[in-house]
Design an enzyme around this catalytic site. Structure first.
Site, PDB file in Angstrom:
ATOM      1  N   ARG A  54      43.247  37.896  48.011  1.00 28.45           N
ATOM      2  CA  ARG A  54      44.364  36.716  48.514  1.00 28.45           C
ATOM      3  C   ARG A  54      45.195  36.124  47.403  1.00 28.45           C
ATOM      4  NH1 ARG A  54      39.839  35.520  51.625  1.00 28.45           N
ATOM      5  NH2 ARG A  54      38.798  37.014  50.300  1.00 28.45           N
ATOM      6  N   THR A  55      44.570  35.862  46.289  1.00 27.56           N
ATOM      7  CA  THR A  55      45.421  35.261  45.204  1.00 27.56           C
ATOM      8  C   THR A  55      46.568  36.337  44.826  1.00 27.56           C
ATOM      9  OG1 THR A  55      43.337  34.275  44.317  1.00 27.56           O
ATOM     10  CG2 THR A  55      45.263  34.123  42.962  1.00 27.56           C
ATOM     11  N   LYS A  82      44.093  53.112  29.449  1.00 23.20           N
ATOM     12  CA  LYS A  82      44.157  53.809  28.538  1.00 23.20           C
ATOM     13  C   LYS A  82      43.748  53.200  27.250  1.00 23.20           C
ATOM     14  CE  LYS A  82      47.979  56.600  30.313  1.00 23.20           C
ATOM     15  NZ  LYS A  82      49.298  56.664  30.087  1.00 23.20           N
ATOM     16  N   ARG A 104      45.418  36.882  35.864  1.00 23.26           N
ATOM     17  CA  ARG A 104      44.245  36.870  36.472  1.00 23.26           C
ATOM     18  C   ARG A 104      43.145  37.757  35.193  1.00 23.26           C
ATOM     19  NH1 ARG A 104      40.636  37.012  41.710  1.00 23.26           N
ATOM     20  NH2 ARG A 104      41.566  34.761  41.873  1.00 23.26           N
TER      21      ARG A 104
HETATM   22  C1  NCD Z   1      37.912  33.104  43.864  1.00 24.52           C
HETATM   23  C2  NCD Z   1      38.019  33.579  42.627  1.00 24.52           C
HETATM   24  O1  NCD Z   1      38.454  34.672  42.456  1.00 24.52           O
HETATM   25  O2  NCD Z   1      37.882  32.986  41.690  1.00 24.52           O
HETATM   26  N1  NCD Z   1      38.542  33.514  44.970  1.00 24.52           N
HETATM   27  C3  NCD Z   1      40.029  33.241  45.449  1.00 24.52           C
HETATM   28  O3  NCD Z   1      40.469  33.233  44.189  1.00 24.52           O
HETATM   29  N2  NCD Z   1      40.358  33.285  46.596  1.00 24.52           N
HETATM   30  C4  NCD Z   1      36.466  32.681  44.282  1.00 24.52           C
HETATM   31  C5  NCD Z   1      35.424  33.818  44.358  1.00 24.52           C
HETATM   32  O4  NCD Z   1      35.637  34.919  44.111  1.00 24.52           O
HETATM   33  O5  NCD Z   1      34.436  33.351  44.777  1.00 24.52           O
END
Ligand code: NCD
Length: 310
Positions: A54-55, A82, A104
């Protein structure tokens, strides 16, 4: 805002500004209005070095609804697999002229590191156990839309606090808006520095439920666990999981939130998940508006959103 790395860097006014901007942008996130040209010509790079559904999609849509160009970059399929270093990846993005990087990573601190290599705004989309600021913002946005002012509201956060970047961002965002937070978790899944968090820690979930306005369930993050933190999933579900019996102890209009992805049958039973799916889905949609607001505030400069802001 130059970067958005941690809720800790924000003031109450900053949070309110993001939420108010997201409110103005929500009709576009909900697709009730067309996208706006505000970020036309800007390039947003989504650098996702850890799995995400989702993010990642949410940041992608948010940038596109503001008419930015989007580069989606993941570790798999790139030179990172790599062995290219984080610094060289960053410098490559810089050389391509990106205007913003959404990152991320499983390493706490990766966004700060990136901000030392690049001169463009960095947006943290989750770094290790550290922070997930846009999740904290979208959650308080969702709560505010249902409850109005959050001052004095009571929120219980239940579950794997230790491994949760969401919990860290969530508690700070709630405190900035004046809410009172209680954590309920297996003792092994509480962070050692919890005394400094300014929260109440409780062990009896049933006893606390009648008082709260919001129940926030955290995912049990098995991928971050080495060793046994609780005897079994069944025992976890029995003591800390949200089921229909337990939910009846809470106010009838209590909000149940979960950041997703859910472990049905562990922290939440399938019937509770389905009954409260509405708000959990709203969190996802609101996430687009919050990410649009963050991109807008960081990249738009003086440009207004004339189509939306009357
Ligand atoms: C969270 C994450 O990745 O930190 N999920 C998200 O971003 N919707 C929470 C999780 O993974 O539990």
């Amino acid at each position: 805002m130059k970067h958005l790395i941690s809720i800790e860097d924000l003031t109450t006014d900053d949070v309110v500004q993001v939420l108010d901007t997201a409110e103005a942008l929500l009709p576009i996130a909900l697709r009730e209005r067309n996208s706006v040209p505000t970020l036309r010509g800007k390039v947003v790079c989504n650098l996702f070095l850890e799995d995400s559904t989702r993010t990642r999609i949410s940041f992608d849509l948010a940038a596109k609804r503001l008419s930015a160009e989007v580069i989606n970059f993941s570790a798999k399929g790139s030179s990172v697999s790599k062995g290219e270093s984080f610094k060289d990846t960053a410098l490559t993005l810089d050389a391509m002229g990106v205007d913003c990087v959404v990152v991320r990573s499983h390493s706490a601190g990766a966004p700060v590191q990136l901000s030392s290599y690049l001169d463009v705004p960095i947006l943290n989309a989750g770094d290790g156990w550290h922070q997930h600021p846009t999740q904290g913002l979208l959650d308080v946005f969702t709560m505010r839309r249902h409850l109005g002012n959050l001052k004095g509201r009571k929120v219980v956060i239940v579950g794997d606090v230790l491994h949760s970047r969401v919990a860290r961002s969530e508690v700070q965002a709630l405190h900035l808006l004046g809410a009172e937070v209680t954590l309920v978790a297996p003792p092994t899944l509480l962070p050692p520095d919890v005394e400094g968090w300014g929260v109440t820690v409780a062990t009896d979930l049933d006893a606390i439920l009648p008082e709260v306005d919001v129940i926030y369930l955290l995912r049990v993050q098995r991928e971050r666990m080495q060793g046994a933190f609780f005897p079994s999933s069944r025992e976890y579900a029995h003591i800390w999981g949200m089921d229909a019996r337990r939910l009846r102890l809470a106010k009838p209009d209590v909000l149940v939130l979960h950041p997703g992805p859910m472990n049905r049958g562990v922290e939440i039973t399938a019937d509770v998940a389905d009954a409260h799916q509405g708000v959990i889905t709203e969190q996802v949609t609101n996430g687009i508006a919050i990410r649009m607001a963050c991109l807008y505030l960081m990249l738009a400069g003086e440009a207004a959103i004339p189509e939306v802001v009357a």
